[in-house]
Design an enzyme around this catalytic site. Structure first.
Site, PDB file in Angstrom:
ATOM      1  N   ASN A   1      -3.224   0.941  -5.249  1.00 45.02           N
ATOM      2  CA  ASN A   1      -4.531   0.301  -5.268  1.00 45.02           C
ATOM      3  C   ASN A   1      -5.610   1.353  -5.013  1.00 45.02           C
ATOM      4  OD1 ASN A   1      -4.426   0.385  -2.188  1.00 45.02           O
ATOM      5  ND2 ASN A   1      -2.811  -1.084  -2.647  1.00 45.02           N
TER       6      ASN A   1
ATOM      7  N   SER B   1      -4.650  -8.373  -5.397  1.00 46.02           N
ATOM      8  CA  SER B   1      -3.237  -8.238  -5.059  1.00 46.02           C
ATOM      9  C   SER B   1      -2.350  -8.766  -6.182  1.00 46.02           C
ATOM     10  CB  SER B   1      -2.977  -9.043  -3.774  1.00 46.02           C
ATOM     11  OG  SER B   1      -1.642  -8.922  -3.389  1.00 46.02           O
TER      12      SER B   1
ATOM     13  N   SER C   1      -6.192  -6.729  -2.602  1.00 41.36           N
ATOM     14  CA  SER C   1      -4.993  -5.975  -2.273  1.00 41.36           C
ATOM     15  C   SER C   1      -4.668  -6.143  -0.792  1.00 41.36           C
ATOM     16  CB  SER C   1      -5.236  -4.498  -2.586  1.00 41.36           C
ATOM     17  OG  SER C   1      -4.273  -3.720  -1.929  1.00 41.36           O
ATOM     18  N   SER C   2      -3.395  -6.298  -0.493  1.00 40.13           N
ATOM     19  CA  SER C   2      -3.009  -6.497   0.912  1.00 40.13           C
ATOM     20  C   SER C   2      -3.305  -5.256   1.753  1.00 40.13           C
ATOM     21  CB  SER C   2      -1.530  -6.875   1.010  1.00 40.13           C
ATOM     22  OG  SER C   2      -0.761  -5.936   0.301  1.00 40.13           O
ATOM     23  N   ASP C   3      -3.519  -4.113   1.102  1.00 41.54           N
ATOM     24  CA  ASP C   3      -3.849  -2.886   1.843  1.00 41.54           C
ATOM     25  C   ASP C   3      -5.343  -2.764   2.157  1.00 41.54           C
ATOM     26  OD1 ASP C   3      -1.247  -1.865   2.016  1.00 41.54           O
ATOM     27  OD2 ASP C   3      -1.351  -1.110  -0.034  1.00 41.54           O
TER      28      ASP C   3
ATOM     29  N   HIS D   1      -4.359   4.573  -3.063  1.00 36.69           N
ATOM     30  CA  HIS D   1      -3.031   4.521  -2.445  1.00 36.69           C
ATOM     31  C   HIS D   1      -1.998   4.336  -3.541  1.00 36.69           C
ATOM     32  CE1 HIS D   1       0.335   3.555   0.009  1.00 36.69           C
ATOM     33  NE2 HIS D   1       0.346   2.269  -0.291  1.00 36.69           N
TER      34      HIS D   1
ATOM     35  N   HIS E   1       2.574   4.763  -4.388  1.00 43.88           N
ATOM     36  CA  HIS E   1       3.919   5.099  -3.916  1.00 43.88           C
ATOM     37  C   HIS E   1       4.511   6.119  -4.877  1.00 43.88           C
ATOM     38  CE1 HIS E   1       4.539   1.095  -1.499  1.00 43.88           C
ATOM     39  NE2 HIS E   1       3.437   1.745  -1.167  1.00 43.88           N
TER      40      HIS E   1
ATOM     41  N   ASP F   1      -6.547  24.782  -3.879  1.00 44.57           N
ATOM     42  CA  ASP F   1      -7.783  24.402  -4.565  1.00 44.57           C
ATOM     43  C   ASP F   1      -8.347  23.091  -4.016  1.00 44.57           C
ATOM     44  OD1 ASP F   1      -8.075  26.504  -6.331  1.00 44.57           O
ATOM     45  OD2 ASP F   1      -6.911  25.549  -7.933  1.00 44.57           O
TER      46      ASP F   1
ATOM     47  N   HIS G   1       6.213   5.611   4.135  1.00 42.87           N
ATOM     48  CA  HIS G   1       5.467   4.699   3.274  1.00 42.87           C
ATOM     49  C   HIS G   1       4.992   5.430   2.021  1.00 42.87           C
ATOM     50  CE1 HIS G   1       2.034   1.470   3.046  1.00 42.87           C
ATOM     51  NE2 HIS G   1       2.539   1.770   1.873  1.00 42.87           N
TER      52      HIS G   1
ATOM     53  N   TYR H   1     -16.854  27.945  -8.409  1.00 40.71           N
ATOM     54  CA  TYR H   1     -15.921  27.580  -9.474  1.00 40.71           C
ATOM     55  C   TYR H   1     -16.583  26.558 -10.411  1.00 40.71           C
ATOM     56  CZ  TYR H   1     -11.710  25.657 -11.630  1.00 40.71           C
ATOM     57  OH  TYR H   1     -10.762  25.235 -12.519  1.00 40.71           O
TER      58      TYR H   1
HETATM   59 ZN   LIG Z   1       1.935   0.994   0.009  1.00 40.39          ZN
END
Ligand SMILES: [Zn+2]
Length: 236
Positions: A29, A45, A74-76, A95, A97, A120, A169, A227
């Protein structure tokens, strides 16, 4: 209230995670914030990415109160909110995985800086949080995940190290806006992958020297950055 531009940017940032191969199914998410308005836009979600429309994203305030949207966020979301509340300069959180970064998180090992690709973007190792306690997990888990991240950054500048591994996680990354947060999440996966291969080739491969690390980080960040091109209108 509509935040159409922010909704489109956050949707695009969420799709970046898919395009870059960071997510399986509906995992992952990205959110973005309008600091002026105190409004966070986040992916809903459990909705498949290929069905997401800008209007499906959920708008909340910094306390998680839903301002717009018929879907659940989202549950996060509570983790994102702790980061927005604790890291005032950030404008986006991502976020995932993703496989290699999550592998380091599962091993509870920070990603060491072994080369210039890492240097960098990150002025040091990508840290890993402490393992969460049973009480933290049984309680307000997602909020406590955010607090675990913030505790990890006591003594670390979150702008110089814009990502973390949550133990067992996966990675969270952030940046000035949603797109840069997603970009940093992609970079975390790339450097996690390279660090994995490097340490397979040579388990005790030494970290990059501080001279080369500083050179690469500081030529892209901070007052003396040189840069790339001077800020062009189309980049703004
Ligand atoms: Zn997660």
């Amino acid at each position: 209230m509509n935040f159409q531009k922010l909704r489109e940017q956050v949707l695009d940032a969420n799709l970046d995670l898919v395009r870059q191969g960071l997510v399986l199914f509906t995992f992952g998410n990205v959110s973005g914030i309008s600091r002026e308005d105190g409004v966070v836009i986040i992916k809903p979600s459990g909705v498949p990415y290929d069905q997401l429309r800008p209007e499906d994203l959920v708008a909340t305030d910094l306390n998680g109160r839903i301002l717009e949207g018929n879907l659940r966020p989202s549950s996060d979301l509570p983790t994102h909110l702790v980061l927005y509340n604790s890291f005032p300069g950030i404008g986006g959180v991502a976020h995932s995985h993703s496989e290699y970064a999550t592998s380091w998180a599962q091993a509870r090992q920070p990603i060491p800086c072994l080369g210039t690709t890492h240097a960098d973007y990150f002025h040091g190792s990508v840290p890993v949080t402490e393992v969460m306690t049973e009480d933290e997990i049984a309680g307000d888990y997602e909020h406590n995940t955010g607090l675990a991240i913030v505790r990890t950054f006591r003594g670390i500048d979150h702008e110089s190290i814009p990502a973390v591994l949550v133990a067992n996680h996966g990675p969270f990354a952030w940046g000035p806006d949603a797109k840069s947060a997603a970009h940093n999440a992609v970079i975390v996966e790339a450097i996690a992958r390279m660090a994995f291969f490097t340490t397979v080739i040579k388990a005790d491969a030494p970290a990059i020297g501080s001279g080369l690390h500083d050179k690469h980080f500081l030529r892209k960040h901070g007052r003396h950055a040189y840069y790339g091109q001077p800020k062009l209108k189309r980049d703004q």
